[in-house]
Design a protein around this motif. Structure first.
Motif, mmCIF file in Angstrom:
data_model
loop_
_atom_site.group_PDB
_atom_site.id
_atom_site.type_symbol
_atom_site.label_atom_id
_atom_site.label_comp_id
_atom_site.label_asym_id
_atom_site.label_seq_id
_atom_site.Cartn_x
_atom_site.Cartn_y
_atom_site.Cartn_z
ATOM 1 N N ALA A 326 0.799 -1.211 0.213
ATOM 2 C CA ALA A 326 -0.117 0.083 0.307
ATOM 3 C C ALA A 326 0.643 1.305 0.004
ATOM 4 O O ALA A 326 2.129 1.514 0.443
ATOM 5 C CB ALA A 326 -0.962 -0.413 1.043
ATOM 6 N N PRO A 327 0.980 2.595 -0.428
ATOM 7 C CA PRO A 327 1.283 3.792 -0.682
ATOM 8 C C PRO A 327 0.842 3.970 0.760
ATOM 9 O O PRO A 327 0.678 3.305 1.362
ATOM 10 C CB PRO A 327 0.540 4.389 -1.764
ATOM 11 N N SER A 328 1.471 5.580 0.795
ATOM 12 C CA SER A 328 1.457 6.205 2.488
ATOM 13 C C SER A 328 2.766 5.677 2.991
ATOM 14 O O SER A 328 3.385 4.461 2.535
ATOM 15 C CB SER A 328 0.005 6.331 3.190
ATOM 16 N N LEU A 329 2.372 5.743 4.581
ATOM 17 C CA LEU A 329 3.765 5.742 4.979
ATOM 18 C C LEU A 329 3.015 6.069 6.712
ATOM 19 O O LEU A 329 2.698 6.800 7.352
ATOM 20 C CB LEU A 329 5.111 6.269 4.806
ATOM 21 N N GLY A 330 4.172 5.911 7.597
ATOM 22 C CA GLY A 330 4.190 6.538 8.989
ATOM 23 C C GLY A 330 3.722 5.799 9.728
ATOM 24 O O GLY A 330 3.937 6.151 10.752
ATOM 25 N N SER A 340 8.073 2.976 -8.169
ATOM 26 C CA SER A 340 7.515 3.276 -10.305
ATOM 27 C C SER A 340 5.570 3.683 -10.268
ATOM 28 O O SER A 340 5.214 3.340 -11.973
ATOM 29 C CB SER A 340 7.916 2.285 -10.790
ATOM 30 N N LEU A 341 4.980 1.711 -9.661
ATOM 31 C CA LEU A 341 3.498 2.030 -9.892
ATOM 32 C C LEU A 341 2.775 3.143 -8.854
ATOM 33 O O LEU A 341 1.437 2.825 -8.770
ATOM 34 C CB LEU A 341 3.064 0.731 -9.317
ATOM 35 N N THR A 342 3.190 3.895 -7.924
ATOM 36 C CA THR A 342 2.463 4.262 -7.363
ATOM 37 C C THR A 342 2.954 6.297 -6.530
ATOM 38 O O THR A 342 2.678 7.109 -7.888
ATOM 39 C CB THR A 342 2.518 4.253 -5.394
ATOM 40 N N VAL A 362 11.823 -1.032 -4.243
ATOM 41 C CA VAL A 362 10.414 -1.304 -3.645
ATOM 42 C C VAL A 362 10.930 -0.099 -2.399
ATOM 43 O O VAL A 362 11.746 0.149 -2.002
ATOM 44 C CB VAL A 362 10.856 -2.634 -2.793
ATOM 45 N N ARG A 363 9.789 -0.083 -1.996
ATOM 46 C CA ARG A 363 10.014 0.861 -0.865
ATOM 47 C C ARG A 363 9.240 0.871 0.206
ATOM 48 O O ARG A 363 7.811 -0.014 0.510
ATOM 49 C CB ARG A 363 9.050 2.936 -0.962
ATOM 50 N N PHE A 364 10.339 0.732 1.130
ATOM 51 C CA PHE A 364 9.419 0.409 2.435
ATOM 52 C C PHE A 364 9.676 1.200 4.033
ATOM 53 O O PHE A 364 10.302 1.927 4.110
ATOM 54 C CB PHE A 364 10.879 -0.768 2.931
ATOM 55 N N SER A 365 7.820 0.941 4.286
ATOM 56 C CA SER A 365 7.760 1.951 5.563
ATOM 57 C C SER A 365 7.718 1.162 6.641
ATOM 58 O O SER A 365 6.806 0.218 6.586
ATOM 59 C CB SER A 365 6.054 2.642 4.859
ATOM 60 N N CYS A 366 8.509 1.036 7.803
ATOM 61 C CA CYS A 366 8.707 0.366 8.406
ATOM 62 C C CYS A 366 7.806 0.805 9.943
ATOM 63 O O CYS A 366 7.787 1.887 10.186
ATOM 64 C CB CYS A 366 10.325 0.445 9.146
#
Ligand SMILES: *Cc1c(COP(=O)(O)O)cnc(C)c1O
Length: 385
Positions: A326-330, A340-342, A362-366
């Motif tokens: 899922a997009p967003s974070l935090g 690239s898709l979001t 790949v972006r990872f929001s811990c």
């Protein structure tokens, strides 16, 4: 509370009223829009929700200001309401903005799609190259806007030089501190004039509201508030209550997220299926040296590429069991996306490649899960690609 209280203590106690209304230890939601007025009150002092002056709003503003180490703060209805209102407060038709060349997508689109209509001009500059800024400054330049940690390669610009340059040139320095949070970086203490956040992310931390915040000197925040009062992006008291509740655990959450990101970055760096890892807490990150001086933590966000390309990346995401794709974070739950898709889907493939946003990134929001569980989950998923 003493003046030198640390951020953990400020998060809990700053802004609290003692005694609270009716003796309540937890500050309640003042839902009312109307309050009896005082004789001679000016428009901006009337207590009214849109005027950002009601008790629940003032309470939240005091807490936010304390966390930022700022004279004053303001909550807004979203992070985008914060940046649009700041720019409307600082820029008039004919004014020019210096702006970092890697920006949150919404801020980027606001400038590229709306600045011209508003009579604003801007020049993108490289926040890593202070020697290039003077040539971009124009007689009508009013402000310099940068981000603390940029998406998705987690770059940290020469932020101390941004402050020095802006002061020398008489520009208002503005920073989007969303990715760092005040736990890892307090821009006002570092000399920035205005700091803003998407409070949707770390400040609230539970992925269940949209809000923004602005902090700085009383004079500048008042300018932004008067603009917000007219543009109307004020925060609803219910969302404000949730945000204040989230803020009380900010320091605990962000420290856990910092530790998880460091653990994942180190684990991935040593893994044979991984091509590259972007995290400023790694010694080989290009900004590690100055990020170590500026920041008190490297944040909960990292990104990486797998050796197997897009197919391996998709298989990897499919095989993860803890993080939601899922997009967003935090938030307190780990999230994973392919930028690239979001966030970067609107850019052309060539621009994306140039910016280092490869299709397999790949972006990872811990989140705040146990780092061993996250490492094990990623390890199991990598074993399947
Ligand atoms: C999400 C985000 C914003 C926009 O905030 P909203 O609350 O979605 O309006 C701005 N800057 C950054 C860095 C963000 O991550």
């Amino acid at each position: 509370m003493h003046d030198d209280a640390r951020i953990e203590t400020l998060a809990v106690h700053a802004g609290e009223r003692t005694p609270g209304p009716e003796g309540s230890v937890v500050f309640p939601i003042f839902q009312g829009t109307v309050y009896r007025s005082e004789p001679g009150e000016s428009y901006h002092d009337i207590k009214y929700l849109r005027l950002n002056s009601t008790p629940s709003q003032s309470y939240l503003h005091d807490k936010l200001a304390a966390l930022e180490g700022a004279e004053a703060a303001l909550a807004t209805s979203s992070g985008m309401a914060a940046i649009t209102t700041i720019l409307h407060a600082l820029l008039g038709a004919g004014d020019h903005l210096l702006v970092g060349d890697v920006l949150y997508g919404g801020t980027h689109n606001l400038l590229t799609q709306h600045a011209q209509r508003l009579g604003w001009s801007y020049t993108f500059v490289d926040p890593h190259d202070p020697s290039s800024w003077a040539a971009a400054r124009q007689p009508n330049t009013r402000a310099f806007l940068v981000e603390t940690i940029t998406n998705p390669l987690m770059r940290v610009g020469e932020l101390a030089e941004v402050v020095t340059f802006a002061k020398a040139e008489g520009l208002v320095s503005v920073i989007d501190n969303t990715f760092a949070s005040p736990v890892n970086f307090r821009p006002v203490e570092a000399g920035f004039d205005l700091v803003f956040h998407s409070a949707t992310k770390y400040l609230n931390g539970h992925s269940d509201l949209v809000a923004g915040s602005v902090a700085g000197s009383a004079e500048l925040v008042d300018r932004v508030r008067r603009t917000l009062n007219l543009y109307g992006g004020s925060l609803d008291p219910h969302a404000g209550y949730l945000l204040a509740r989230g803020l009380k655990t900010l320091a605990l959450r962000v420290r856990a997220q910092n530790a998880n990101a460091q653990a994942l970055a180190e684990f991935l760096t040593g893994h044979e299926a991984v091509l590259a890892v972007n995290y400023p807490g790694l010694p080989d990150h290009p900004d590690h040296a100055h990020a170590s001086r500026l920041l008190s933590g490297f944040g909960g966000m990292l990104s990486f590429r797998l050796r197997g390309g897009v197919d391996a990346t998709e298989a990897f995401l499919e095989a993860l069991s803890l993080p939601a794709v899922a997009p967003s974070l935090g938030g307190i739950e780990s999230l994973v996306t392919r930028p690239s898709l979001t966030s970067h889907a609107g850019m052309s493939p060539a621009d994306r490649e140039r910016a280092g946003v490869h299709d397999d990134l790949v972006r990872f929001s811990c989140g705040i899960e146990h780092s061993d569980d996250l490492v094990e989950d990623l390890g199991r998923a990598l074993a399947k690609v």
